[in-house]
Each structure stands twice: as structure tokens, then as C-alpha cells.
Scaffold this motif. Structure first.
Motif, PDB file in Angstrom:
ATOM      1  N   GLY A  35     -16.627 -61.670  82.917  1.00 30.17           N
ATOM      2  CA  GLY A  35     -17.232 -61.009  84.135  1.00 30.17           C
ATOM      3  C   GLY A  35     -16.195 -60.575  85.206  1.00 30.17           C
ATOM      4  N   ILE A  36     -16.269 -60.715  86.215  1.00 30.61           N
ATOM      5  CA  ILE A  36     -15.490 -59.953  87.354  1.00 30.61           C
ATOM      6  C   ILE A  36     -14.527 -60.933  88.134  1.00 30.61           C
ATOM      7  CG2 ILE A  36     -15.169 -58.364  89.295  1.00 30.61           C
ATOM      8  CD1 ILE A  36     -18.419 -57.534  88.655  1.00 30.61           C
ATOM      9  N   PRO A  37     -13.184 -60.898  87.797  1.00 27.07           N
ATOM     10  CA  PRO A  37     -12.472 -62.112  88.487  1.00 27.07           C
ATOM     11  C   PRO A  37     -12.238 -61.681  90.029  1.00 27.07           C
ATOM     12  CG  PRO A  37     -11.073 -60.497  87.194  1.00 27.07           C
ATOM     13  CD  PRO A  37     -12.569 -60.026  87.187  1.00 27.07           C
ATOM     14  N   SER A  38     -12.069 -62.841  90.839  1.00 26.26           N
ATOM     15  CA  SER A  38     -11.617 -62.663  92.186  1.00 26.26           C
ATOM     16  C   SER A  38     -10.115 -62.860  92.228  1.00 26.26           C
ATOM     17  CB  SER A  38     -12.325 -63.725  93.068  1.00 26.26           C
ATOM     18  OG  SER A  38     -11.975 -65.027  92.770  1.00 26.26           O
ATOM     19  N   LEU A  39      -9.506 -63.441  91.407  1.00 33.79           N
ATOM     20  CA  LEU A  39      -7.864 -63.513  91.554  1.00 33.79           C
ATOM     21  C   LEU A  39      -7.416 -63.561  90.228  1.00 33.79           C
ATOM     22  CD1 LEU A  39      -7.844 -67.024  93.717  1.00 33.79           C
ATOM     23  CD2 LEU A  39      -7.239 -64.589  94.504  1.00 33.79           C
ATOM     24  N   ASN A  40      -6.031 -62.900  90.352  1.00 33.62           N
ATOM     25  CA  ASN A  40      -5.430 -62.769  88.943  1.00 33.62           C
ATOM     26  C   ASN A  40      -4.763 -63.972  88.507  1.00 33.62           C
ATOM     27  OD1 ASN A  40      -6.091 -60.051  88.508  1.00 33.62           O
ATOM     28  ND2 ASN A  40      -4.588 -59.196  90.135  1.00 33.62           N
ATOM     29  N   ARG A  41      -5.384 -64.889  88.225  1.00 30.14           N
ATOM     30  CA  ARG A  41      -4.535 -66.141  87.584  1.00 30.14           C
ATOM     31  C   ARG A  41      -5.951 -66.862  86.660  1.00 30.14           C
ATOM     32  NH1 ARG A  41      -4.359 -68.691  92.318  1.00 30.14           N
ATOM     33  NH2 ARG A  41      -5.657 -70.280  91.892  1.00 30.14           N
ATOM     34  N   ASN A  42      -5.227 -67.473  85.686  1.00 32.20           N
ATOM     35  CA  ASN A  42      -5.834 -68.287  84.465  1.00 32.20           C
ATOM     36  C   ASN A  42      -6.090 -69.746  85.047  1.00 32.20           C
ATOM     37  OD1 ASN A  42      -5.339 -66.063  83.140  1.00 32.20           O
ATOM     38  ND2 ASN A  42      -3.493 -66.709  82.302  1.00 32.20           N
ATOM     39  N   VAL A  43      -7.162 -70.349  84.434  1.00 31.59           N
ATOM     40  CA  VAL A  43      -7.505 -71.568  84.814  1.00 31.59           C
ATOM     41  C   VAL A  43      -8.121 -72.181  83.559  1.00 31.59           C
ATOM     42  CG1 VAL A  43      -8.823 -73.101  86.440  1.00 31.59           C
ATOM     43  CG2 VAL A  43      -8.008 -71.294  87.330  1.00 31.59           C
ATOM     44  N   HIS A  44      -7.319 -73.446  83.269  1.00 28.18           N
ATOM     45  CA  HIS A  44      -7.941 -74.360  82.257  1.00 28.18           C
ATOM     46  C   HIS A  44      -8.571 -75.525  82.612  1.00 28.18           C
ATOM     47  CE1 HIS A  44      -7.465 -77.445  79.205  1.00 28.18           C
ATOM     48  NE2 HIS A  44      -7.964 -76.622  78.383  1.00 28.18           N
ATOM     49  N   GLY A  94     -12.117 -73.998  89.658  1.00 26.51           N
ATOM     50  CA  GLY A  94     -12.524 -72.735  89.454  1.00 26.51           C
ATOM     51  C   GLY A  94     -14.175 -72.574  89.561  1.00 26.51           C
ATOM     52  N   ILE A  95     -14.794 -71.355  89.752  1.00 31.69           N
ATOM     53  CA  ILE A  95     -16.023 -70.857  89.794  1.00 31.69           C
ATOM     54  C   ILE A  95     -16.611 -70.001  88.980  1.00 31.69           C
ATOM     55  CG2 ILE A  95     -18.189 -70.347  91.441  1.00 31.69           C
ATOM     56  CD1 ILE A  95     -16.222 -71.764  93.748  1.00 31.69           C
ATOM     57  N   ILE A  96     -17.703 -70.093  88.288  1.00 29.52           N
ATOM     58  CA  ILE A  96     -18.549 -69.119  87.330  1.00 29.52           C
ATOM     59  C   ILE A  96     -19.776 -68.794  87.766  1.00 29.52           C
ATOM     60  CG2 ILE A  96     -18.653 -68.361  84.971  1.00 29.52           C
ATOM     61  CD1 ILE A  96     -16.455 -70.143  84.115  1.00 29.52           C
ATOM     62  N   CYS A 128     -12.427 -67.392  90.750  1.00 35.24           N
ATOM     63  CA  CYS A 128     -13.895 -67.320  90.706  1.00 35.24           C
ATOM     64  C   CYS A 128     -14.110 -65.930  89.709  1.00 35.24           C
ATOM     65  CB  CYS A 128     -14.568 -66.979  91.796  1.00 35.24           C
ATOM     66  SG  CYS A 128     -16.319 -66.938  92.017  1.00 35.24           S
ATOM     67  N   ILE A 129     -15.089 -66.119  88.750  1.00 37.98           N
ATOM     68  CA  ILE A 129     -15.443 -65.062  87.941  1.00 37.98           C
ATOM     69  C   ILE A 129     -17.162 -64.874  88.244  1.00 37.98           C
ATOM     70  CG2 ILE A 129     -15.801 -64.204  85.597  1.00 37.98           C
ATOM     71  CD1 ILE A 129     -13.203 -65.733  84.789  1.00 37.98           C
ATOM     72  N   VAL A 130     -17.305 -63.599  88.772  1.00 38.27           N
ATOM     73  CA  VAL A 130     -18.618 -63.491  88.789  1.00 38.27           C
ATOM     74  C   VAL A 130     -19.601 -62.422  87.880  1.00 38.27           C
ATOM     75  CG1 VAL A 130     -18.504 -64.110  91.276  1.00 38.27           C
ATOM     76  CG2 VAL A 130     -18.262 -61.754  90.535  1.00 38.27           C
ATOM     77  N   ILE A 145     -11.278 -71.796  79.276  1.00 34.18           N
ATOM     78  CA  ILE A 145     -10.263 -71.057  79.855  1.00 34.18           C
ATOM     79  C   ILE A 145     -10.859 -69.605  80.822  1.00 34.18           C
ATOM     80  CG2 ILE A 145      -8.156 -69.957  79.823  1.00 34.18           C
ATOM     81  CD1 ILE A 145      -7.465 -71.486  77.488  1.00 34.18           C
ATOM     82  N   MET A 146     -10.746 -69.936  82.288  1.00 32.76           N
ATOM     83  CA  MET A 146     -10.834 -68.628  82.838  1.00 32.76           C
ATOM     84  C   MET A 146      -9.765 -67.617  82.872  1.00 32.76           C
ATOM     85  SD  MET A 146     -12.966 -70.617  86.125  1.00 32.76           S
ATOM     86  CE  MET A 146     -13.051 -68.865  86.990  1.00 32.76           C
ATOM     87  N   TRP A 147      -9.806 -66.633  82.024  1.00 27.34           N
ATOM     88  CA  TRP A 147      -8.501 -65.627  82.238  1.00 27.34           C
ATOM     89  C   TRP A 147      -8.747 -64.695  83.277  1.00 27.34           C
ATOM     90  CZ3 TRP A 147      -4.929 -67.141  78.940  1.00 27.34           C
ATOM     91  CH2 TRP A 147      -5.341 -67.635  77.491  1.00 27.34           C
ATOM     92  N   ALA A 148      -7.569 -64.409  83.863  1.00 25.68           N
ATOM     93  CA  ALA A 148      -7.308 -63.554  84.937  1.00 25.68           C
ATOM     94  C   ALA A 148      -8.158 -62.144  84.743  1.00 25.68           C
ATOM     95  CB  ALA A 148      -5.883 -63.354  85.308  1.00 25.68           C
ATOM     96  N   ASP A 149      -8.191 -61.561  83.636  1.00 34.87           N
ATOM     97  CA  ASP A 149      -8.854 -60.590  83.341  1.00 34.87           C
ATOM     98  C   ASP A 149     -10.390 -60.347  83.373  1.00 34.87           C
ATOM     99  OD1 ASP A 149      -9.466 -61.575  80.986  1.00 34.87           O
ATOM    100  OD2 ASP A 149      -8.539 -59.870  79.524  1.00 34.87           O
ATOM    101  N   GLY A 150     -11.085 -61.762  83.503  1.00 36.38           N
ATOM    102  CA  GLY A 150     -12.537 -61.899  83.509  1.00 36.38           C
ATOM    103  C   GLY A 150     -12.938 -62.440  82.239  1.00 36.38           C
ATOM    104  N   HIS A 151     -12.288 -62.580  81.386  1.00 35.59           N
ATOM    105  CA  HIS A 151     -12.773 -63.284  80.047  1.00 35.59           C
ATOM    106  C   HIS A 151     -12.770 -64.933  80.156  1.00 35.59           C
ATOM    107  CE1 HIS A 151     -11.584 -59.556  78.148  1.00 35.59           C
ATOM    108  NE2 HIS A 151     -12.542 -59.600  77.221  1.00 35.59           N
TER     109      HIS A 151
END
Length: 644
Positions: free
Chosen positions: A544-553, A593-595, A616-618, A634-640
Motif C-alpha cells: 500500500g501507500i505508507p504515511s511514515l518512513n518507519r517499520n512496525v512489527h 499501526g494502521i492498515i 499507517c499504510i493505506v 511487519i509493516m515496512w516503511a516502503d509500503g510492503h
């Protein structure tokens, strides 16, 4: 008391949203007509009907909150307050009360009643990219109303536009592009704009507010420069150590990255906060009288170069260079680029040059006239011309390269002159605020450039002497050597090793610590941008499209957006939902985090996620169908999104 949106009023009386719209309307930019009801005012239906007839006259309206708690400098409260659409004239009173009742913090908020535009196209525009800080206009849009975009109920179309050059776009008209640039100038901040285009192709601004979160790791205002590394070092050092700037707290670089392209040319990236500071500083300085810069003192060239005379000469030239770069910020090209872009939407380069040269003995205009009257275009003739106007030497490393560059430059200008001739024959310039402002900047920049480039011209000769006597190429002197390195080379024949040059070729970071020592630190060969594309855990990846450049597990918790939300159930969870709703705002303080399936990075969900610093990845399309409660992801900072 009801106040016309096209009048002026105190912010405390009309609230933030209405106050901003009044600023937009005052600038001559189209805002849907309407009025604001004061927060303490209760108006009868009969009076509301009269106000409707006076300010709107026909069609349906939107009824919107204008609280002092929304559209603020630090918090937008995006989507938290109420907007009602498709309201008929006889339902304004009920709708006004509903908007106030919806506000839990204050039921006496001002309310805006506006004509509702029948939108053919609408969207949200940010004057910077909210994720990586690129100084480009970022727009999300779709057919119909803007509500679907801000609510995140669709995946919108997107486009990124360069501020320096408008490119024809069948969906984004030139007028909207110009409005965005103008509004950033008016508000002196990066702005968040809601807009629409009606069926008559008229552009309307529905909302304008400051962007509340600017990426702190952005270094993305870029321009290419052929200046030597030692010159950029001196420029940065001067800006950092300038006591006048430091005491004013208006404009002081925090950090700059210089990276290289394949030809060795630097790209310079400064933080967006510096871009905004430059804008404020220039507007403040140019709004009052100030002394123009003194012309360059006479520079006496040594009769012959030796180790001592050449080193002293270099130090003296560097000192002069710093004197002029200290003032360069007054006519910051970040600012002039925006103004020139606005003017070029209406007039040609030659037309603007004609106005700028009038009554101020503009050096650049005079130089162009002199060049056109040259008897021949031989190397000797062009070199004599450059001696007279030494600023032409900037960006060149050798005399031959300089002569050829100036010759090519004027061949291009001649073509542009012919192209604009017909337009100029029937043109009459009139002064307006933009032209007056640009004229001030033009005078200032030429005074700076005369001194700054004059030093550069003398330095060019010195660099050729170093090349001939120390067997160090001019290219290396420009690309790798700092000021102390030049002195060490001249006095002690100390050359940079290949390993050191390899390290410096990867890039340069010049940085100072905020509110600490002013002397900049210089780093070489570092990786200045994080790698945001790690190897995924499995082959099955959502994107998706990330709102912040940070990874979250974390662990997934699914929300049906129609259900009642209990915040304590979502503490430290990654929320997965079709789209966010206002009743989910409490979760932004609880979750990791939010997806979402729908939405873009300019939706309310992403704006709030950046304000609360929650990734947030939208726009994943199908996350609610693939992910389940309890999944570890894992929400990756590049949107994966990696999941098991």
C-alpha cells in the motif's frame, strides 16, 4: 452575528477554517460564497434564509465546523469535526445545530455555511510530499466530490508536479497549479488544500491550512550546482556562523547533503524547514527598506604565485567569497523560483527582463546588450566579455569550458528572443506586487552575484596555476578538496589519496546541532538515506501507500468500520480496516499501526497518523480479506506488509 466569507474578521470570532478561507478569498482566489455564524450566536430559520438569499442565493449548501481546535499549527483534527453536505436552504438551522452537537469539546463553535459546488473533479493537494519531504506538489484526486478522498473511502489517482516547471496535465489545470504556489507564498508555510473543479472548468478552493507534520529527515529541496566543494563548504559555514541570522532565528541551515550525479555534479538537498524559513526571511527583509550590498573591494592579484602568496591569495579570496554568500540568503532562489514561476505563467522571459532592467541599471540586462553588439564570437572576444562581466565564469572549471559554455548560452537565448518577439510587440507591462517583489530580489541578487562571481573568476585562474604546478586536475580540485585541503596542497604538496576521493565521491553531509555549537561538522561517504526496501519474510506480500518512513512489527486486530470501537481492545495492536472513521480517532493513541483497504496519503487517516506518529499504510485493496486477528506482521516503511 453572520460574517461574509469574502470579508475580514478576527480568528477568535470565526474559527481557524473560516479565517483561512477569508485569507484565500482576499487574495482573489475562488472560494465558494457563504457566511460564518459566530460560535455564541443562535439564529432563527427566518434569519438564516435571508442570509442564504444574500450570500448564496441558489443551490444546496455545505454546513461545516470552524473550531479553534481544528486546522491549527500543530494539530489538524482532520475528520474529527462534522461537515454536512447536500443541505437545502430550509434545513440550514437543523444542520447548524447538528454540527455543533457533534463537537464534544465545545458546542459553541463557529459554523460555516457555503454554496456546495457541483464538482466534476476534486482532490487534496499538499505543497510538499508529506512522506519524504520532496519539495514537489503532491495531489490526490478523483471524479466527483472531495469527501471520498479525505475520508479514505476510495483509492484516488495521484500526481506529483515540479514547482519550477508546470507540465501539461489533462486533469490538473494550470490555474490549480498556480493557486497552490500562491497559497504557499501567502501562508508562508507548506499548505494542505482541498479543491474542486466545477462543470464550467472553474477551480475552487474549499479549504487551506498549514501542513502540521513535515518529515524531519527530509533533505529534498534540490538544485544542481557545479560549484566546487570548498566553495559550498564556505557557504554553509558562513550561514551557520552568521550572528545576525542566529539572533533573528529566521533562517539558519541545520544540515545539507551534497550528493553527486554520474558527471560529478553536486545535487544539494536542504531540509524543508529551511525552505520555509527562507521564505519567511525574504518576505520580512524585502518588506522594509534596507541597505544594498557593498560592491566588491578591489582585489590585487599577486605579481607571481609562490607557495606563500598563493595560499594567502586563496584565503583572501575565500574571505571575500564568504562576505557575499552571507547575503545570498536575502534573495534566496527558493523564493525567486516560486515568484518567477508565477510570472512566467503570464509573461515571457524577455518581457520580465525588460521590466526588471528599467530604472535600475540592471547589470545582467546590460551585459546581454553588450554581448549582442560584439563584433565577432572569437575566443578572444568572448574572453574579454567575461572579463567585463566575471559572473559568467560561475559553474565552469577551465577557461575553454567557460568560453564554450557562454557561446552556447547565447545561441539558446537568441532562439528564445525570436520565439517571444510576436508576443512582445503587442505587450504593455504593468507593475503588480509580484513584479515589484521580484524587482527588489533581482537588484539584490545582482549585487550579490557581482561580488560573489567576481571572486570565483579570480579563483578560476588560481586553480589553473595549482593544476599546472601540482599535477592535480581542476576536476579533482572542484570535486574533492575543502579549503584546508587546498592550503595543505599549496604549502606542503599534500594530495588527497584515491581512497579519500572514493569516500568523498559517495556524498557529503554538512551538519550543525540545533541550539548547540554553530560550527558545522562535515561527514563523507556516509549513507545519508535509510534503506526502506528490506527483504520480505515471505513471498506473499501486501502493498500500500505508507504515511511514515518507519517499520512496525505487531499483531493484527481487524475492525469492521461500522462496529462500535472499544479502544482498550486495540492497545499495541496493528489495526486493519476497510477505511478509518472519526470514531476511530481514540485508537491513534493506543495502537502500533494502521492498515486500510482504501484511501491515499492525503486522507484524514494518514494526516492523523503523522500527527500522532503512528505508521499507517493505506490503499492495500484487500488487507481485510487476507489478514486475520492474531496474525503477526511487519509493516515496512516502503509500503510492503509481510505476514505468515
Amino acid at each position: 452575528m453572520a460574517i461574509d466569507l469574502y470579508k475580514n474578521a478576527a480568528k477568535s470570532l470565526v474559527g481557524n477554517k473560516a479565517f483561512n478561507l477569508m485569507i484565500v478569498a482576499k487574495a482573489g482566489i475562488a472560494v465558494p460564497p457563504g457566511f460564518v455564524i459566530n460560535g455564541s450566536e443562535n439564529i432563527s430559520d427566518k434569519k438564516l434564509t435571508k442570509l442564504y438569499d444574500k450570500f448564496i442565493s441558489h443551490g444546496k449548501v455545505s454546513v461545516r465546523s470552524s473550531s479553534d481546535k481544528e486546522d491549527g499549527k500543530k494539530k489538524s483534527a482532520a475528520g474529527i469535526y462534522k461537515t454536512l453536505l447536500d443541505v437545502s436552504s430550509d434545513k440550514i438551522g437543523i444542520s447548524l445545530q447538528a454540527v455543533r452537537e457533534y463537537s464534544k469539546k465545545s458546542k459553541n463553535i463557529p459554523v460555516i455555511v457555503q454554496k456546495q459546488i457541483d464538482a466534476k473533479m476534486s482532490g487534496v493537494a499538499f505543497s510538499i510530499n508529506p512522506v519524504n519531504g520532496d519539495n514537489d506538489i503532491y495531489i490526490e484526486y478523483n471524479k466527483g466530490r472531495c469527501e471520498n478522498i479525505v475520508s479514505g473511502s476510495i483509492i484516488p489517482k495521484t500526481v506529483s508536479l515540479k514547482k519550477k516547471s508546470y507540465e501539461d496535465n489533462e486533469d490538473i489545470p494550470l490555474t490549480l497549479y498556480e493557486y497552490i504556489i500562491r497559497l504557499e507564498m501567502i501562508f508562508k508555510k507548506a499548505v494542505d488544500i482541498e479543491w474542486c473543479i466545477d462543470h464550467d472548468e472553474k477551480v475552487w478552493i474549499l479549504q487551506c491550512r498549514a501542513i502540521t507534520v513535515i518529515p524531519s529527515d527530509s533533505f529534498r529541496y534540490a538544485w544542481s550546482t557545479h560549484e566546487p566543494l570548498w566553495a559550498m563548504e564556505q557557504a554553509f559555514k558562513t550561514r551557520c556562523e552568521d550572528e545576525e541570522n542566529g539572533s533573528s532565528e529566521l533562517y539558519l541551515h541545520r544540515e545539507i547533503i551534497y550528493s553527486r550525479d554520474l558527471s560529478g555534479v553536486f545535487d544539494c538537498y536542504i531540509g524543508l524547514n529551511d525552505h520555509i524559513s527562507a521564505l519567511k526571511y525574504s518576505m520580512k527583509v524585502l518588506s522594509k527598506q534596507y541597505d544594498y550590498i557593498d560592491p566588491i573591494e578591489f582585489i590585487e592579484r599577486p605579481k607571481s604565485f609562490s607557495k606563500d602568496t598563493a595560499a594567502d591569495y586563496f584565503r583572501m579570496l575565500s574571505s571575500h567569497y564568504c562576505k557575499y554568500i552571507r547575503y545570498y540568503m536575502r534573495s534566496e532562489p527558493i523564493v525567486t523560483d516560486i515568484i518567477e514561476r508565477k510570472l512566467l505563467l503570464r509573461w515571457s522571459h524577455n518581457e520580465i527582463a525588460g521590466l526588471l532592467s528599467a530604472d535600475n541599471d540592471d547589470l545582467m540586462f546590460r551585459e546581454q546588450e553588450d554581448f549582442s553588439s560584439l563584433n565577432d564570437s572569437s575566443d578572444c572576444s568572448i574572453l574579454n566579455h567575461i572579463n567585463k562581466y566575471p559572473y559568467l565564469a560561475i559553474n565552469y572549471k577551465t577557461k575553454n569550458e567557460m568560453i564554450e559554455g557562454v557561446r552556447r548560452q547565447y545561441k539558446i537565448k537568441d532562439k528564445d528572443k525570436d520565439k517571444d518577439k510576436d508576443k512582445e510587440d503587442n505587450f504593455q507591462l504593468t507593475l503588480d506586487s509580484d513584479l515589484i517583489f521580484l524587482k527588489k530580489l533581482s537588484i539584490e541578487r545582482m549585487n550579490v552575484k557581482k561580488g560573489w562571481a567576481g571572486v570565483y573568476f579570480y579563483m578560476l585562474e588560481l586553480m589553473e596555476w595549482i593544476y599546472e604546478n601540482y599535477n592535480v586536475s581542476q576536476s579533482d580540485l572542484y570535486q574533492y578538496y575543502l579549503a584546508d585541503d587546498i592550503v595543505a596542497l599549496i604549502k606542503n604538496n599534500i594530495k588527497l589519496s584515491q581512497a579519500e576521493k572514493n569516500k568523498r565521491s559517495l556524498g557529503v553531509l554538512m551538519k550543525r546541532k540545533k541550539n548547540k555549537q554553530m560550527t558545522p561538522r562535515i561527514y563523507f561517504g556516509e549513507s545519508f538515506e535509510n534503506n526502506y526496501s528490506p527483504t520480505p519474510l515471505l513471498d506473499s506480500i501486501l502493498f500500500g501507500i505508507p504515511s511514515l518512513n518507519r517499520n512496525v512489527h505487531g499483531i493484527v486486530k481487524i475492525i469492521n468500520y461500522k462496529s462500535i470501537v472499544e479502544p482498550h481492545d486495540y492497545i499495541d495492536k496493528i489495526i486493519v480496516t476497510e477505511m478509518t472513521q472519526p470514531n476511530m480517532v481514540a485508537l491513534f493513541r493506543k495502537c502500533k499501526g494502521i492498515i486500510t483497504d482504501e484511501g491515499g496519503i492525503l486522507s484524514h487517516a494518514c494526516i492523523l497518523s503523522r500527527e500522532y506518529d503512528i505508521p499507517c499504510i493505506v490503499g492495500t485493496s484487500n488487507s481485510t480479506n487476507i489478514l486475520q486477528d492474531g496474525d503477526e506482521i511487519i509493516m515496512w516503511a516502503d509500503g510492503h506488509i509481510s505476514y505468515e
